[in-house]
Structure formats: structure tokens, C-alpha cells
Enzyme design. Structure first.
Site, PDB file in Angstrom:
ATOM      1  CB  SER A1336      -5.646   5.636   6.606  1.00  0.00           C
ATOM      2  OG  SER A1336      -6.650   4.729   6.193  1.00  0.00           O
ATOM      3  CB  THR A1337      -2.337   0.640   7.835  1.00  0.00           C
ATOM      4  OG1 THR A1337      -3.487   0.149   8.543  1.00  0.00           O
ATOM      5  CG2 THR A1337      -1.395   1.303   8.817  1.00  0.00           C
ATOM      6  CB  CYS A1338      -7.155   0.343   5.054  1.00  0.00           C
ATOM      7  SG  CYS A1338      -7.556  -0.487   6.607  1.00  0.00           S
ATOM      8  CG  PHE A1339      -7.432   3.672   2.207  1.00  0.00           C
ATOM      9  CD1 PHE A1339      -8.088   3.120   1.118  1.00  0.00           C
ATOM     10  CD2 PHE A1339      -8.103   3.766   3.428  1.00  0.00           C
ATOM     11  CE1 PHE A1339      -9.399   2.678   1.255  1.00  0.00           C
ATOM     12  CE2 PHE A1339      -9.396   3.313   3.555  1.00  0.00           C
ATOM     13  CZ  PHE A1339     -10.057   2.767   2.474  1.00  0.00           C
TER      14      PHE A1339
END
Length: 1370
Positions: A1336-1339
Site C-alpha cells: 500500500s504505497t499510500c501508507f
């Protein structure tokens, strides 16, 4: 209705009353106008009747009472009365009183009886006044006529007596000669008239010849009381001098001296006063242009009488001493208003009607210097620019020189016993414009030396007297007030006195062997030091246009409490600029620098234990780090043997030839290398340590003892020939030169106008009118300063000598302690000023050193610094860094903040010292960032900004901290980590204010961008190029698959980071023809030929690429591209031209080597047939001129350094300037340029792409990883994971980081600063094939399944990070 009638309707009644009033007023006005019209008609008819009547008073009338005197009263100037008749003005010239009375009565209203009586009294009073005035005029005319008749009669008697005396003298001569005496001298003896005859003839001459005051003849504003004889009396005065006065005055028989009886009574003293006044006038003044002074013999006779004031050897005696004393007091006064003293109890008694002012030699000399002998010349002739010295007539120059010699000889005779008179001579005479053109060289040459004596020149004595009498004014920097005199205005003389005095002293001093340094045997060091200290005060007060390139510019000259705009005289400015002539500056400093006596070579070469420890710290960093730094900057490969061969010899000869200056050949019998001597350094004691670290105070007794001690007992001395000290040499002269030329550099060098500290104005500055509207310093570097620094840096040893003095001279060391230690001198550094010989000596020497060092570093490459110890050995550069670090720390962090600081007026020297020091430190820091001069910790001031960062809470707090002096002037004093943190906090707080935050759950909707994975660059340019400053807003990316369907991922930051990383990798690809790669590396710089590849759109593309980089920095995304050092200089907004040659070596090694050959070429550069042009090879060779008409200007030894600089600048800067400007415009739309000035070029590259080698620190990553979902640091799957990651190649580790965070490079501050932190989440599975690792690249989260073995974990992890899929695997 009934109620209204009963009430009488009040409103209507009021309206009727108003109407009636208006009607009555109108009727009254009409009646009044009718009466006025009738009255005007009546008056018009009366005027016509009166004008037609004959008037007996129209002709001139002769008053019976005044007929005898011939006074005629004419009515031609009678008054004109204007009568307004019928709306028109009727004018009439009234010649008779009756007609005037009639018209006066018609033009006015009728008078009352009282008014009529008053008018009659007034008329009678005017008549009485006219009668009395006529009587006075008649009496004056009659008196003048009677006096003229009496004077003419006395002239006839005087002529008869004079002819009788001359005839008697001739008879006596013949009688003596006829005696047959063999002695021929007897026949040549002159007849000496008796003193009574002399007195009688003198009184008679003064009766008819004493003239009027000259101020009624000329329009000169100088108040001059000299007298002018009528032309017909000039021959009589000559005869009086020759046959009456001089024989008795020149006689050895005192009984025949006519002057001795004169001093015994008032009438005689007054007679002497008038004779002396006529003598002065005969030399100084002439009646008009047609009249000339008597012949030279007559002038010489006048001078003989004037010599009475000197007390010559021929005129000596008990009684004659009284004449001498009286004559001296009359001819030479200590002030213009002085008269003879009132000695009532003595034989002298002076009443209030004396005429002593006409005898004043200095006053007369000032008058003729400014307005000529006719009194109508201009102080600065209009044609002086074309005629030069010939603008002054020979007769005028001879007159001036006679009085000038007289004054100088008298001042020499009193031998400094009259300081007031010496000061007055300097203020009134030496401030005259163009003095050296108006006075012969023989006349002013008497001020330059005393024959057969080693005493200081008399000129220096005048300066000492002036400074002693005006010490308070001079020390306060207001010398222009002490020189100002009200008799000459700036409108009549377009050069203030301070500028005229400066120009005159420079022109006179250049011709003095005791002051100009051309002959060391006749040079007077201490006198020259006083002379140049005084010049420093004058330069401080001179107008800003004195050494400016602006010619004929309006200057606001500050005098006292007022300022005046004037256009400075070009000729006076030119005379002042002679101080900066290359040959003159070179001779002065060569005379002032004696490295043998000062021990410069010994001080520079010796290393202390402290220096050795610093070198060891540098070695501890390791040679590998230095090699890596050199490889990154793509230095041209140069073997050691190559530079130890002929090249090194050529470079050495080239640098040594600079000592002789351009156009001069070094003497074969002189060695330009430093003198070899013992290698002990004098500053490794506690004094040096305190100087370096700014701690504690120093006992002066201990200081002198330690400065003369030897530190390195164990070090072998280098053999040196013992140098015999020069007893006449004094280092004070060199210190005075540092003050004088340091003042010029500080005022006109561009660093003295702006206060870099930018503190609020002190109360002193607010109340000082000189700080408002008056420029104290130039805002740009003037050409004269550049030429001066060229001479000082490349033609003299100023740099090394001043640095040696800083370390060895006790006075300089003591003063520098006071500058650095705020407890010793509480005034801020920016308030330092020059001018006083006893103050700020150390600051002046330090300023001269940093100015020369800064200028030298511009043309010094890394090879010369590290391999040739030029301009200074590296251990000396480290000492310089320590000293300047403490100075800047005090200026930026302590001044105006520390409790002991005293508010004082800011000065251009203090401001320029801070500016030059910061420039040198920035240059050295930039040099050290390419190839280490010292360890990185050497620059850092411990704990600086640490507490400030903790205090900041909001974006405005961080911006205020960024604007602090230390961040603007010397950010290198702050550790790189703290500066990175400050930048990160500024960007983060600004971003959260615009976009919101995930943590605060106030994320704002952003700009939607749809991107197809195969068209990242095209879609990015289409959607984002026109955003401009809106690029700071949140951008939400929606990926489209290859078939055009929307992917399932939701962008909360991760997709944007992935998109931006891909976009930057594509945009900066060299194959796209917007960037090129440096030789031997992957560093990028703009392609100079980008326009040929992309047309006019290349500017748009560069602006877009700048926004891409700016958005990456704004979002905290580290990207892959590595930029060349020359391009990074543009991104900061203040391009450094310090690394032109080194940068050129990275893009064109062959051209660099050619330029280095030219730089070190020992032959004649004109033999190489080069011109100031450069060839560009952009799909065809084209020749570009480097300067206007460059194709016709040949490269010679004198200008080859400029050619090298221009060629390097063309290739490094000029060819890519258009592209770099477009790129920076886009970058600065997102990132303020002030945010980037915290970093130099290598640090900025770290900010863009993380660590330079790109390797991931696994231990740092592991220690800052967070575990969720059931994982812990001791879990066996986590242990397996870190084992697998450690075994990955660097490229695989970068792919893993990109898979989790969308970025291939770690943050500049390490994984501890990653937000959100790197996270590993547990995903439970039953079989190894159930799931692949996802993220999860956002996090920044890696979802890691619980695989059964390390082998399976490695296979599945590599498959996921190398698949290149979007959301297909989730």
C-alpha cells in the site's frame, strides 16, 4: 379648511415674505449699478478734459537751490497712474503733481477731512526728504570733486619730489664716481632717503593712492579685502618701493630703516599695514583684464617687503625684531577674523578702525586660487577638461606661486610653532580645486621635503596640526564639516572641499619621494602612514561619485545637517582617481611589504600541533571518500606524473610572473618565491586557540610574551639567511595602506551598501540625517575596485603578508580579539569604521586579506589549492576558516541580540567586512564540498538552531527562522541535518496548509489527473503544464490500464508518488534531447542545442521539467536524476562563478586542458594567434565574439586571464542560460528560491535524490520499521525478510523500496524521517501459493504473507517487485 384660514397659513406667509425681500434686494442693486455707471461716465469725461489741458510740469525743471550745484530734477521718471474707467484701465504718465493729484482724486473715493490732512502731511514729508537727499548728494559730489582736485594736486607734488630725489641720487652717484675711487662698488651704492622723508612721501602717496575695496569691482562670493591701485598710480608705487622704501629697509644701517619709527606709534603702524596691504595687492590683484601687474622687478620688490614677516637673516636686529613681529601678525593670521592684539599697556594701541584684513596672505591666496587676480574667474575653469594644465594663464600661475612660496616658507620658518596657522593653511589653501595646475611644481614642492634633512615633509606637519585641532570632528567621521567654509558655494565650485583636498593631496603626494614609495632610500614610513591615515578620513567623507563609473552624475553632498545636489567636476574626480593608478598602487605596496623583516614565509609554512590534528581528522575520513567525491563531480583524469612535469613548472612560473604585474618582466636577480626560513609558528599558544575558538580573555603581558615565543621545538628549522633589519622600515605604513585602500573597497566594492544582517535601525541611525537619503556606499562593484584588486592580488604579496601580520603582529591580534569577543567590544561588527590610526587596525588588515583572497579564488582551480598550496597552504586556509567562522557567528547570532551589545551607527566598512567574509567562507565551503579542505565538522557551530527548531510551531515560525541572518549569510555554520529538517518542516507546513493532511483527516479534494501507464510523460504534460503555482495543490492520480480501463487503486498519496517518479525518470532522459550527460558520469545539464531538437517549445518543456522537480521536492519525493554541479548553481538563484574552470572540465575536458595550457604558458600569448571569440559546434561551426569587436582583439599576456574566464563562462553559463532560466522559473513556482539557498550544490543534489551513491542503508531501514498485524521484530518471518533483503543487490533493494513507497531512493534524512514510516503488515496464509507480497504505497506498507521458508519468501518477493504490474496482483 377653517382651521387653516384661522391659523393664517404660516408656510405660505413665510414664502411671500421671502419673495418680497428678494424683489427689494434686486431693485436696490439695479439702482446702485445705475449710479455707478453715471459716476464712471462722469469720470471718463473728466479724464479726457484733464488730458487735453497743457501741463507746465511736463518739461524738466531746475531747482533754484540746486542750480549752482548743477543738480537737475527731471520728471521723465514720474509715476504712471492707472484709472479704471468704464471697465477698462486707462494709464497715463503723470509728470505734474497737479495732474497727478487730479487723477488720484478721480481714481479714489472722496476723502474725509482727517484723511486729507494726513495725505497733505505725507506729501510735505516727501518733499522735505527729497530736498535733504538732494543736499546730501550735492555735498558728496562736491566733496568727491574737491578730493579729486586735492589728490591730483598731491600727485603733482609727489611726482616733483620723486623726480628731485631720483635726480639727487643720480648726482650723488656721479659725484662719488668722479672722486676717482678705485672701488667700483662705491659708485653703485644707492641713495638712502632719511626716515622722515620716507614717512612724508609714504603718507603723501597713501593720501592720493589708497584705493577702494575690491569687493565693489568683482562679483566673487569670497569676502576679499585686498585693495587695488588705479593704473595711473602703479608707476608711482613702483618708484616709491624702489627709491624710497627698499633702500632703507635693505640697508645694514638700522638708523636709516624707515620702518623702525613707524612701529612706535599708531599712525606708523597703520601706515605699515597699508603698505603691506598694497604689496600683497600688487601680487594678488589687478584692476581688469587689460591692466597687468608691474614688471617682475616691481613684484619682486613687493615680495622683499613681504619677507619681513619671515624674519630673514638680512633683516635682523633688536629693533627690527619688533618690525618682524608686527609684520608677521599682519601677514599671517591664525584665523581670518584675527586682528592685531590690543596691547593698551604697551607701546601698541590699536583702535577699531584698523585695516589689517587687507594684509592677510592666506586670505589673498585663497581668493586668487578661486577667482583669479581679476576676481571674475571660475574656481574650476569650464575648459579645463580640454586644456588641462594650460587652462591657467602663466601670469596667474606666477602670481599664485609667489604667494604660495611666501606662505610655505613662513610656515617652515616657524617650524610647527603655530598649529592654528598650519591648520588654516590646509583648510583655506589646500582645499582649492586644481591646486597643482594653478601653482608651479617648485612652489608646492617646498611642502614635500626639507633639504638635507630626514624630517617628515612639511605637508605632514600641516595634517598633524589640523587633526590635533579637530580631533573630535575627525574621529567622528565628520571631517567634511571641519573643512567647509561659507565663502565658496557648491554652485560656484562643483566640488566640495573634502574632494578638492583629497585630489590635491593625492597629486602632491605622488610627487614626493618621501610619500610615493618610488625610492625606498628616501621614503619616510611614519610620515607616509600619517599621510594615508588622513587620506582614509577624506575618502570616507568624499562623495560617492568620486570613484564611481558614473561621470557627470548628480550627487547629494552631505555637509553638516544639510545635503546639496551637485554635478561633480570630472577633472577633480580624475585627479582623485590617480590614487588607484596600477603603477602607483604597486609601488606603494611593494615599499610597504618587507616579507624578510615580517617573516612571512616562516609564518605561512609552519604547522602547529593543532594543524596536524586537523589534518589527521581529514585523513580519518578516508581516501576513498575523497576519491568518491572527485568521481561524482566528474573531474578530468589527470595523472600525478603529468602535473609533476612541465605543466607544474609552467603554472609556477605563471603565478610568480603575476608578481611583476601585466606588461612587466621579472628581474633575473630577484626571486619571486617566498623566503625560506625556520618553520616555527607563533600562534599555537593559548592566544591562537582563543582566537580560533573565541573563548576567554587575554592578558596583554602574556600576549606579547607568547607571540614572540617558539612553539614547535621538536620541528626542524628550515635554513634561512639572516636578514639584517631595516631601521627605517615600519609596518605602520602597511597598516595605513590597508585602511586607505580598504575604505575604497568597502565603499565602492558593492558590499557596503546593504546591511546583510538587516537588524532594525538603532536610535542613533534614526536620528542621524546622514542615514536618510544619502548613499554611503555603492551597491555594485565599481570597475576601479576590480582593477585595484587585480593589482593587489596578482602583482603584490598583499594576501600572504596580511595573513602573516594577522597571526604575528600584537596590535593586530589584540584588535581582532576585540572584534570577535563581544565582551571586549560591545559595538556590533557592522558599526566598525576606518580613519583613526589607533582603532580597528586588525579589522582593516583582515578586510584587506579577505578581499584579496576572495578575488584570488575566482581564478584559482582545485589543482592549485590542493597540489600547489596556492593562494595559501591548506592548513592556513583552515585557520582562516576558524577565524572567519567566529566573526560571522558574532555578527549573525550575537550582535544586537547579546545583552552586552551597544547600539551604534552602521557603517559601510563594517557591512562590507561581513559581506566579504561571508563570500570567502561560502567560496571555501563550496570548494571543500567538491574536494575536502577540512573535515565537515570543521564548519559547524555546535547546537546552532537546535533550540530554535524546537520552538517553531507554525509555517510562519519556520519562515522567520529561515530569514534569520545565520541562514541567509552563513548557513554552513548549521549542520546539514538541521538545515534539511528546517527545509522539510517549511515544505510540510506549507503543504498541509494547502492540501490538508491524512493524519489530521482534513485532506482536501485535489486536481484529478488520468494517466495511462504507457503515456506517462504525454499525459503529464497535457494535464499539468498549465497549473503554474497551483502545482502546490494536491494532485489525485487515476491510472488507466493498457486497454483504457480504470485501475482499482485509490490515490491517497502513493499513486501520485509512483506517477511522479516515473514522470521524472522519463522527463530527464538524455535521449529526449533536453539534457546532456557530463563526460565520464551520468550527471545531467541542459542541452545547449535543445532548440534545434524541439524548436521554440523547448522553453515550455524546460519550465515543465522545473515544475516536476519542484513538485518532487514539495511532496518529499526523492527522484533518480543526478544533476551536474554547473546546473545546480542555477537552481539556487545566485550562480557562483567560482567553479567555471572545474565545471568546464566536466563537459569539455579537451577545451579545459587547452585553457590550462594558455593560463600557464610562459611565452608570449600573442604568438598563439587567438582572438576574443569562441567556436560553437551546434550542427555546424559558428564563431561567437566574447566581447564587442572580439574578433579584432588579440589575446596577450595582459588579457589572457580575462579570455580564459570568458571562454569558460560562455560554455558553462551563457550557452545554457536560456534553458536554465526557464527551468528555474518552473521550479520557483513551486519551491521558493529562498528555501533552496540553505544548501550548496552537492547538498542540493542530496535533497533532490538522496545519498549520492544511491545505496540503501539496511540497518537504518530495519531500525525505523514498524510492524503491524501480528508481526514483531523477533518473528521468524521478519528475521527471514531482513536476511533476504540484505542479500539483494543494490538494484533489487531499490526495486523493493519503490514497490513499497513508490520511490527508489531513501529520504535525505534517512528512514527516520519517512512519513508514514516503513511498515510490514502480517498476512496469514495456509499455503505458500495462496498470495504474493503486495503493498500500500499510500501508507508505505508491505503486506508480507507468512511463507514457510526463506527460499520461498525470496522467490515470491522478487517476483512481486519485478513484475511491474499495477493493481492486477492485489
Amino acid at each position: 379648511m377653517f382651521a387653516e384660514e384661522l391659523a393664517g397659513n404660516p408656510a405660505k406667509k413665510r414664502a411671500d415674505d421671502a419673495k418680497n425681500r428678494r424683489l427689494r434686494a434686486k431693485q436696490e442693486k439695479e439702482a446702485k449699478d445705475a449710479r455707478k455707471q453715471k459716476e464712471l461716465q462722469r469720470r471718463e469725461a473728466s479724464v479726457a478734459t484733464i488730458a487735453a489741458e497743457p501741463n507746465p510740469g511736463d518739461s524738466a525743471t531746475v531747482d533754484d537751490k540746486s542750480a549752482g550745484a548743477g543738480v537737475v530734477r527731471s520728471c521723465s521718471d514720474a509715476p504712471v497712474f492707472q484709472v479704471k474707467v468704464g471697465g477698462e484701465a486707462v494709464s497715463a504718465k503723470i509728470t505734474g503733481y497737479s495732474m497727478a493729484s487730479k487723477l488720484q482724486a478721480l481714481s479714489e473715493e472722496p476723502l474725509t477731512a482727517t484723511q486729507y490732512a494726513a495725505e497733505q502731511r505725507k506729501i510735505r514729508a516727501e518733499a522735505r526728504l527729497r530736498n535733504s537727499s538732494a543736499l546730501v548728494i550735492q555735498s558728496v559730489v562736491r566733496a568727491k570733486q574737491a578730493a579729486a582736485i586735492a589728490k591730483d594736486y598731491q600727485r603733482n607734488i609727489f611726482d616733483k619730489r620723486m623726480s628731485d630725489l631720483i635726480a639727487l641720487s643720480g648726482i650723488l652717484k656721479k659725484a662719488r664716481y668722479s672722486d676717482g675711487s678705485s672701488n667700483s662698488l662705491i659708485g653703485k651704492e644707492e641713495y638712502i632717503p632719511p626716515p622722515a622723508t620716507v614717512s612724508m612721501m609714504t603718507v603723501q602717496f597713501l593720501f592720493f593712492a589708497w584705493p577702494y575695496v575690491s569687493r565693489n569691482v568683482c562679483q566673487a562670493p569670497i569676502s576679499d579685502d585686498s585693495v587695488i591701485l588705479e593704473e595711473r598710480d602703479l608707476p608711482r608705487f613702483a618708484k616709491l618701493m624702489k627709491h624710497i622704501l627698499l633702500p632703507g629697509v635693505s640697508s645694514e644701517n638700522q638708523d636709516m630703516d624707515p620702518l623702525l619709527p613707524w612701529v612706535e606709534n599708531f599712525a606708523g603702524r597703520r601706515r605699515l599695514t597699508k603698505i603691506l596691504g598694497l604689496c600683497v595687492s600688487s601680487v594678488t590683484r589687478r584692476r581688469n583684464k587689460s591692466s597687468v601687474t608691474p614688471n617682475n622687478t616691481d613684484v619682486d620688490r613687493s615680495v622683499l617687503v613681504l619677507r619681513l614677516g619671515e624674519g630673514t637673516a638680512e633683516y635682523k636686529g633688536v629693533l627690527r625684531d619688533e618690525v618682524h613681529r608686527l609684520s608677521r601678525s599682519l601677514l599671517f593670521k591664525t584665523s581670518p577674523s584675527d586682528d592685531l592684539p590690543d596691547l593698551g599697556s604697551s607701546a601698541y594701541h590699536v583702535d577699531s578702525t584698523n585695516h589689517t584684513s587687507c594684509c592677510d596672505v592666506i586670505r589673498s591666496l585663497r581668493f586668487i586660487l578661486h577667482y583669479g587676480s581679476a576676481g571674475n574667474s571660475s574656481p574650476i575653469p569650464p575648459d579645463c577638461g580640454q586644456l588641462r594644465e594650460n587652462c591657467i594663464a602663466c601670469d596667474e600661475k606666477e602670481r599664485i606661486s609667489i604667494l604660495f612660496k611666501l606662505a610655505v616658507d613662513y610656515l617652515l620658518s616657524i617650524a610647527g610653532d603655530a598649529p592654528l596657522l598650519c591648520s588654516r593653511f590646509l583648510v583655506e589653501v589646500l582645499t582649492a580645486p586644481l591646486l597643482v595646475w594653478k601653482v608651479t611644481s617648485d612652489a608646492y614642492g617646498r611642502m614635500l621635503s626639507i633639504p638635507k634633512s630626514k624630517a617628515p615633509p612639511p605637508l605632514v606637519n600641516y595634517i598633524d596640526s589640523f587633526v590635533a585641532l579637530n580631533s573630535k570632528t575627525v574621529s567622528s567621521g565628520c571631517i567634511d564639516v571641519a573643512l567647509q567654509m561659507r565663502d565658496v558655494t557648491l554652485t560656484s565650485c562643483p566640488a566640495p572641499p573634502v574632494l578638492c583636498l583629497l585630489a590635491n593631496l593625492i597629486q602632491i603626494g605622488k610627487q614626493s619621494l618621501a610619500l610615493n614609495g618610488s625610492d625606498p632610500n628616501n621614503f619616510h614610513f611614519k610620515a607616509a602612514a600619517k599621510y594615508f591615515y588622513f587620506l582614509t578620513n577624506l575618502i570616507n567623507a568624499a562623495p560617492l561619485g568620486t570613484f564611481s563609473r558614473r561621470m557627470s552624475a548628480v550627487e547629494w553632498v552631505y555637509i553638516g545637517s544639510s545635503s546639496t545636489p551637485i554635478v561633480l567636476s570630472d577633472v577633480v574626480v580624475e585627479q582623485a582617481c590617480a590614487l588607484l593608478a596600477d603603477s602607483y598602487v604597486r609601488s606603494l605596496f611593494r615599499c610597504g611589504i618587507n616579507d624578510n623583516i615580517l617573516g612571512t614565509g616562516k609564518i605561512i609554512r609552519t604547522k602547529s600541533d593543532k594543524d596536524k590534528s586537523y589534518e589527521k581528522d581529514l585523513e580519518d575520513i578516508g581516501s576513498e571518500s575523497m576519491a568518491s567525491l572527485a568521481a561524482k563531480e566528474a573531474m578530468v583524469d589527470r595523472s600525478r606524473s603529468f602535473w609533476q612535469g612541465s605543466w607544474a613548472a609552467k603554472i609556477s612560473r605563471s603565478m610568480n610572473s603575476l608578481i611583476s604585474g601585466p606588461g612587466e618582466k621579472p628581474k633575473s636577480n630577484q626571486s619571486s618565491s617566498p623566503v625560506k626560513g625556520p618553520g616555527q609558528l607563533m600562534n599555537t599558544s593559548s592566544i591562537a586557540r582563543q582566537l580560533a575558538h573565541g573563548k576567554g580573555s587575554v592578558n596583554r603581558i602574556v600576549t606579547h610574551a607568547l607571540l614572540s615565543s617558539e612553539d614547535n621545538k621538536d620541528e626542524k628549522d628550515v635554513s634561512v639567511t639572516t636578514v639584517k633589519p631595516d631601521p627605517d622600515y615600519s609596518v605602520v605604513f602597511l597598516l595605513s595602506l590597508c585602511q586607505t585602500f580598504g575604505t575604497i573597497i568597502s565603499r565602492w566594492g558593492g558590499g557596503g551598501k546593504e546591511d546583510l544582517i538587516k537588524r532594525p535601525l538603532s536610535n542613533t541611525e534614526r536620528s542621524d540625517p546622514s542615514c536618510r537619503g544619502i548613499e554611503q556606499a555603492s551597491g555594485t562593484v565599481e570597475p576601479c575596485v576590480t582593477a585595484l584588486l587585480n593589482v593587489l592580488s596578482f602583482s603584490t604579496n598583499t594576501l600572504t603578508t596580511t595573513w602573516a601580520i594577522i597571526q604575528s603582529n600584537p596590535e593586530v591580534v589584540s584588535d581582532l580579539y576585540a572584534v570577535i569577543d563581544i565582551n571586549k567590544r560591545p559595538e556590533p561588527i557592522r558599526s566598525l569604521h576606518l580613519g583613526d590610526s589607533e582603532e580597528n587596525v586588525g579589522a582593516a588588515v583582515l578586510f584587506m586579506f579577505v578581499s584579496c583572497l576572495s578575488h584570488t579564488l575566482m581564478v584559482t582551480d582545485d589543482i592549485e589549492i590542493h597540489d600547489m598550496d596556492k593562494p595559501l597552504p591548506k592548513h592556513q586556509l583552515r585557520r582562516c576558516i576558524l577565524l572567519l567562522k567566529k566573526l560571522l557567528y558574532r555578527a549573525c547570532c550575537l550582535d544586537d541580540v547579546h545583552k552586552t551589545t551597544v547600539q551604534s551607527k552602521s557603517n559601510h566598512f563594517g557591512r562590507s567586512l561581513i559581506s566579504r567574509s561571508s563570500k570567502v567562507m561560502n567560496d571555501l565551503y563550496s570548494r571543500s564540498s567538491r574536494r575536502l579542505i577540512c573535515a565537515p565538522k570543521f564548519w559547524i557551530e555546535d547546537s546552532l538552531l537546535e533550540a530554535d527548531l524546537r520552538r517553531c510551531k507554525s509555517h510562519s515560525d519556520y519562515i522567520d527562522l529561515l530569514a534569520s541572518p545565520v541562514c541567509r549569510i552563513c548557513p554552513f555554520l548549521v549542520s546539514f541535518k538541521r538545515r534539511l529538517k528546517l527545509f522539510e518542516r517549511i515544505v510540510t507546513t506549507n503543504r498541509e496548509g494547502i492540501q490538508g493532511s491524512n493524519d489530521l483527516r482534513n485532506l482536501k479534494p485535489g486536481i484529478m489527473v488520468k494517466v495511462m501507464r504507457g503515456r506517462v510523460l504525454e499525459d503529464g504534460l497535457l494535464h499539468l503544464n498549465n497549473l503554474g503555482r497551483n502545482m502546490r495543490q494536491r494532485i489525485v492520480v487515476n491510472y488507466l490500464s493498457q486497454v483504457g480501463t480504470k485501475e482499482t487503486g485509490v490515490d491517497v498519496g502513493g499513486l501520485f508518488k509512483e506517477f511522479w517518479t516515473d514522470l521524472s525518470n522519463l522527463a530527464f532522459d538524455p535521449n529526449y534531447a533536453l539534457f546532456r550527460v557530463t563526460e565520464g558520469s551520468t550527471s545531467l545539464y541542459p542541452n545547449p542545442s535543445s532548440k534545434l531538437a524541439h524548436g521554440s517549445d523547448h522553453i515550455i518543456l524546460f519550465e515543465f521539467l522545473g515544475r516536476i522537480l519542484g513538485k518532487a521536492l514539495y511532496e518529499g519525493i526523492t527522484i533518480q536524476p543526478q544533476f551536474a554541479h554547473l546546473f545546480l548553481s542555477f537552481l539556487r538563484g545566485d550562480h557562483q562563478y567560482l567553479h567555471l574552470l572545474t565545471d568546464l572540465s566536466t563537459i569539455d575536458p579537451q577545451l579545459y586542458n587547452n585553457l590550462m595550457f594558455l593560463k600557464t604558458y610562459s611565452g608570449d600569448a600573442s604568438d598563439l594567434c587567438l582572438a576574443f571569440t569562441v567556436a560553437n559546434d551546434d550542427f555546424g561551426v559558428s564563431e561567437v565574439p566574447l566581447i564587442p569587436n572580439g574578433a579584432n582583439i588579440e589575446v596577450t599576456n595582459d588579457n589572457k586571464r580575462r579570455y580564459i574566464y570568458l571562454v569558460a563562462k560562455h560554455h558553462v553559463c551563457d550557452r545554457i542560460k536560456e534553458q536554465a532560466d526557464a527551468f528555474t522559473r518552473g521550479l520557483w513556482e513551486v519551491i521558493d528560491r529562498s528555501w533552496l539557498r540553505l544548501f550548496n550544490e552537492p547538498e542540493l543534489q542530496v535533497l533532490i535524490s538522496g545519498p549520492s551513491d544511491g545505496k540503501i542503508d539496511i540497518s537504518d531501514m530495519k531500525s525505523n520499521t514498524r510492524y503491524t498485524g501480528g508481526y514483531s521484530m523477533l518473528d521468524r518471518n521478519i528475521i527471514r525478510f531482513w536476511s533476504v533483503v540484505s542479500s539483494f543487490a543494490p538494484k533489487q533493494q531499490a526495486d523493493l523500496l519503490r514497490f513499497v513507497t513508490s520511490c527508489e531512493r531513501p529520504p535525505p534524512l534517512g528512514f527516520a524521517s519517512m512519513n508514514p514510516p516503513f511498515t510490514i503488515q502480517r498476512v496469514g496464509i495456509m499455503r505458500d501459493g495462496d498470495k504474493l507480497p503486495t503493498s500500500s504505497t499510500c501508507f508505505n506498507t508491505l503486506k508480507l504473507p507468512t511463507y514457510s521458508s526463506e527460499k520461498v519468501l525470496k522467490e515470491r518477493l522478487l517476483y512481486s517487485i519485478q513484475a511491474g504490474a499495477g493493481f492486477e496482483l492485489t
